[in-house]
Design an enzyme around this catalytic site. Structure first.
Site, PDB file in Angstrom:
ATOM      1  N   LYS A   1     -12.527  -4.592   2.196  1.00 32.55           N
ATOM      2  CA  LYS A   1     -12.002  -3.732   3.256  1.00 32.55           C
ATOM      3  C   LYS A   1     -12.903  -2.512   3.382  1.00 32.55           C
ATOM      4  O   LYS A   1     -13.101  -1.775   2.429  1.00 32.55           O
ATOM      5  CB  LYS A   1     -10.577  -3.311   2.920  1.00 32.55           C
ATOM      6  CG  LYS A   1      -9.973  -2.357   3.938  1.00 32.55           C
ATOM      7  CD  LYS A   1      -8.515  -2.095   3.637  1.00 32.55           C
ATOM      8  CE  LYS A   1      -7.928  -1.073   4.591  1.00 32.55           C
ATOM      9  NZ  LYS A   1      -6.503  -0.832   4.314  1.00 32.55           N
TER      10      LYS A   1
ATOM     11  N   LYS B   1     -12.018  -7.349   6.296  1.00 33.16           N
ATOM     12  CA  LYS B   1     -11.469  -6.442   7.297  1.00 33.16           C
ATOM     13  C   LYS B   1     -12.399  -5.263   7.509  1.00 33.16           C
ATOM     14  O   LYS B   1     -12.840  -4.666   6.529  1.00 33.16           O
ATOM     15  CB  LYS B   1     -10.107  -5.953   6.791  1.00 33.16           C
ATOM     16  CG  LYS B   1      -9.438  -4.917   7.635  1.00 33.16           C
ATOM     17  CD  LYS B   1      -8.169  -4.509   6.955  1.00 33.16           C
ATOM     18  CE  LYS B   1      -7.544  -3.395   7.727  1.00 33.16           C
ATOM     19  NZ  LYS B   1      -6.329  -2.935   7.099  1.00 33.16           N
TER      20      LYS B   1
ATOM     21  N   ARG C   1     -10.998   7.920   3.558  1.00 33.26           N
ATOM     22  CA  ARG C   1     -10.751   6.870   2.574  1.00 33.26           C
ATOM     23  C   ARG C   1     -12.044   6.328   1.954  1.00 33.26           C
ATOM     24  O   ARG C   1     -12.066   5.255   1.382  1.00 33.26           O
ATOM     25  CB  ARG C   1      -9.996   5.720   3.230  1.00 33.26           C
ATOM     26  CG  ARG C   1      -8.664   6.105   3.869  1.00 33.26           C
ATOM     27  CD  ARG C   1      -7.710   4.919   3.847  1.00 33.26           C
ATOM     28  NE  ARG C   1      -6.672   4.951   4.842  1.00 33.26           N
ATOM     29  CZ  ARG C   1      -5.620   5.771   4.847  1.00 33.26           C
ATOM     30  NH1 ARG C   1      -5.490   6.669   3.905  1.00 33.26           N
ATOM     31  NH2 ARG C   1      -4.707   5.681   5.795  1.00 33.26           N
TER      32      ARG C   1
ATOM     33  N   CYS D   1       0.856  -1.189   0.000  1.00 32.83           N
ATOM     34  CA  CYS D   1       0.000   0.000   0.000  1.00 32.83           C
ATOM     35  C   CYS D   1       0.887   1.232   0.000  1.00 32.83           C
ATOM     36  O   CYS D   1       2.048   1.164   0.385  1.00 32.83           O
ATOM     37  CB  CYS D   1      -0.909   0.017   1.226  1.00 32.83           C
ATOM     38  SG  CYS D   1      -2.225   1.261   1.104  1.00 32.83           S
TER      39      CYS D   1
ATOM     40  N   GLU E   1     -16.935  -7.484  -4.918  1.00 37.09           N
ATOM     41  CA  GLU E   1     -15.498  -7.190  -4.751  1.00 37.09           C
ATOM     42  C   GLU E   1     -14.687  -8.487  -4.720  1.00 37.09           C
ATOM     43  O   GLU E   1     -13.644  -8.600  -5.359  1.00 37.09           O
ATOM     44  CB  GLU E   1     -15.263  -6.428  -3.437  1.00 37.09           C
ATOM     45  CG  GLU E   1     -15.483  -4.926  -3.509  1.00 37.09           C
ATOM     46  CD  GLU E   1     -14.300  -4.198  -4.148  1.00 37.09           C
ATOM     47  OE1 GLU E   1     -13.329  -4.858  -4.577  1.00 37.09           O
ATOM     48  OE2 GLU E   1     -14.349  -2.961  -4.227  1.00 37.09           O
TER      49      GLU E   1
HETATM   50  C1  PBG Z   1      -3.511   0.525   4.986  1.00 38.00           C
HETATM   51  C2  PBG Z   1      -3.866  -0.330   6.145  1.00 38.00           C
HETATM   52  C3  PBG Z   1      -4.644   0.046   7.240  1.00 38.00           C
HETATM   53  C4  PBG Z   1      -4.727  -1.071   8.065  1.00 38.00           C
HETATM   54  C5  PBG Z   1      -3.992  -2.076   7.474  1.00 38.00           C
HETATM   55  N1  PBG Z   1      -3.500  -1.615   6.268  1.00 38.00           N
HETATM   56  C6  PBG Z   1      -5.194   1.357   7.601  1.00 38.00           C
HETATM   57  C7  PBG Z   1      -6.175   2.001   6.738  1.00 38.00           C
HETATM   58  O1  PBG Z   1      -6.652   1.471   5.749  1.00 38.00           O
HETATM   59  O2  PBG Z   1      -6.463   3.153   7.065  1.00 38.00           O
HETATM   60  C8  PBG Z   1      -5.491  -1.133   9.365  1.00 38.00           C
HETATM   61  C9  PBG Z   1      -5.144  -2.258  10.267  1.00 38.00           C
HETATM   62  C10 PBG Z   1      -5.638  -2.129  11.659  1.00 38.00           C
HETATM   63  O3  PBG Z   1      -6.396  -1.214  12.028  1.00 38.00           O
HETATM   64  O4  PBG Z   1      -5.252  -2.978  12.467  1.00 38.00           O
HETATM   65  N2  PBG Z   1      -2.312   0.156   4.396  1.00 38.00           N
END
Ligand code: PBG
Length: 324
Positions: free
Chosen positions: A195, A248, A217, A120, A233
């Site tokens: 997600k 997630k 986001r 990411c 998705e």
């Molecule tokens: C983004 C990412 C996030 C998390 C994992 N990868 C944060 C987001 O999308 O803002 C969150 C993981 C967690 O809260 O434990 N690369």
């Protein structure tokens, strides 16, 4: 089966009978432990909103790996906090970037430990968004190329699995293509297929220093109100070549885990996220709940909902309970 001929309590009479008929079991083998890697030396800093979880510098990783393997935990998920951030997230695919260095160190010192890397841009961009920002919006197609570069650099550093968490459309196909072209056809993609734009990521954003400077986001992560969209998705990611599907957060989305389990035959992972972990820790610290028991019950519920794999900050604690 009617009372008094049938008595469900017969099989609950003692621990041996209860464990004989237990339907769901937890094991350290199903757990993935997230690790936050920071620049510098000798750093082992507890994250205030995530008691028991530390940000580690690269030199601390070998000891951490040893502890995890000793507990029977065989998988980590790496997140990096880079020295410098810029608009193009160049630190994310740098050869000597934080994740690349950490991956090499772990594969060197503890080759049995499987390393999954977070693919990411958000930890590496100065604006904190997960893609290329243009007039306040993330440009999907311009981001794909960078994501593929990041994934390739992770594979070149020795990553065992790559896990794209950005929620751009089409990134699984793009990453699969680039990995295959470069002879990494055996590196699986564990895709954050579903997600949600969740408030449960708060503590993580502090730990990984990746909160968006402006906006949110919601333009790329999913609306928490939607469940049919989750199937769409996931279908796309399956068609693009994902090997494992992630849902997630986990606890607030058990229904989504179940529907993916029923719909797809791929392994399903659930991410028990930072806020979900922090709530247990906070209540336990106040003496309001038994933290260990609630952790166990929570991870059982995620497994019962249909997850094969759980990514959790409670992995060590859970493994200790299972081993004792
Ligand atoms: C983004 C990412 C996030 C998390 C994992 N990868 C944060 C987001 O999308 O803002 C969150 C993981 C967690 O809260 O434990 N690369």
């Amino acid at each position: 089966m009617v009372f008094p001929e049938y008595r469900p309590r017969r099989l609950r009479r003692n621990p041996q009978l209860r464990s004989l008929v237990r339907e769901t079991r937890l094991s350290p083998e199903q757990l993935i432990y997230p690790l936050f890697v920071v620049p510098g030396k000798g750093r082992r800093e507890e994250i205030s909103s995530m008691p028991g979880v530390f940000r580690l510098s690269v030199d601390q990783l070998a000891a951490e790996a040893k502890e995890l393997l000793g507990l029977g935990i065989q998988h980590v998920l790496l997140f990096g906090v880079p020295e410098k951030k810029d608009a193009a997230a160049s630190g994310a695919y740098a050869k000597a970037g934080i994740i690349q260095t950490a991956t090499k160190e772990l594969k060197n010192k503890a080759p049995q430990l499987m390393v999954t890397t977070d693919v990411c841009m958000c930890e590496y961009t100065d604006h904190g968004h997960c893609g290329v920002l243009e007039r306040g919006q993330v440009n999907n197609d311009a981001t794909l190329e960078i994501l593929a570069k990041i994934a390739l650099s992770h594979a070149q550093a020795g990553a065992d699995i790559v896990a794209p968490s950005d929620m751009m459309d089409g990134r699984v196909a793009e990453i699969r293509g680039v990995l295959d072209e470069n002879n990494f056809e055996m590196v699986p993609i564990m895709s954050y297929a579903v997600k949600y734009a969740s408030a449960f990521y708060g503590p993580f954003r502090d730990a990984a220093e990746c909160a968006p400077q402006e906006g949110d986001r919601k333009g790329y992560q999913m609306d928490p109100a939607n469940s049919r969209e989750a199937l769409r998705e996931a279908t796309m990611d399956v068609d693009e070549g994902a090997d494992i599907l992630i849902v997630k957060p986990a606890v607030a989305y058990l229904d989504i885990i179940r529907s993916l389990r029923d719909e797809f035959d791929l392994p399903i992972a659930a991410y028990h996220v930072s806020g979900e972990y922090a709530m247990i820790k906070a209540a336990a610290a106040n003496g309001w709940i038994d933290g260990e028991q609630v952790m166990q019950e929570t991870l059982l519920s995620i497994t019962r909902a249909g997850a094969d794999i759980i990514i959790t900050y409670g992995a060590k604690e859970m493994a200790r309970m299972l081993n004792s």
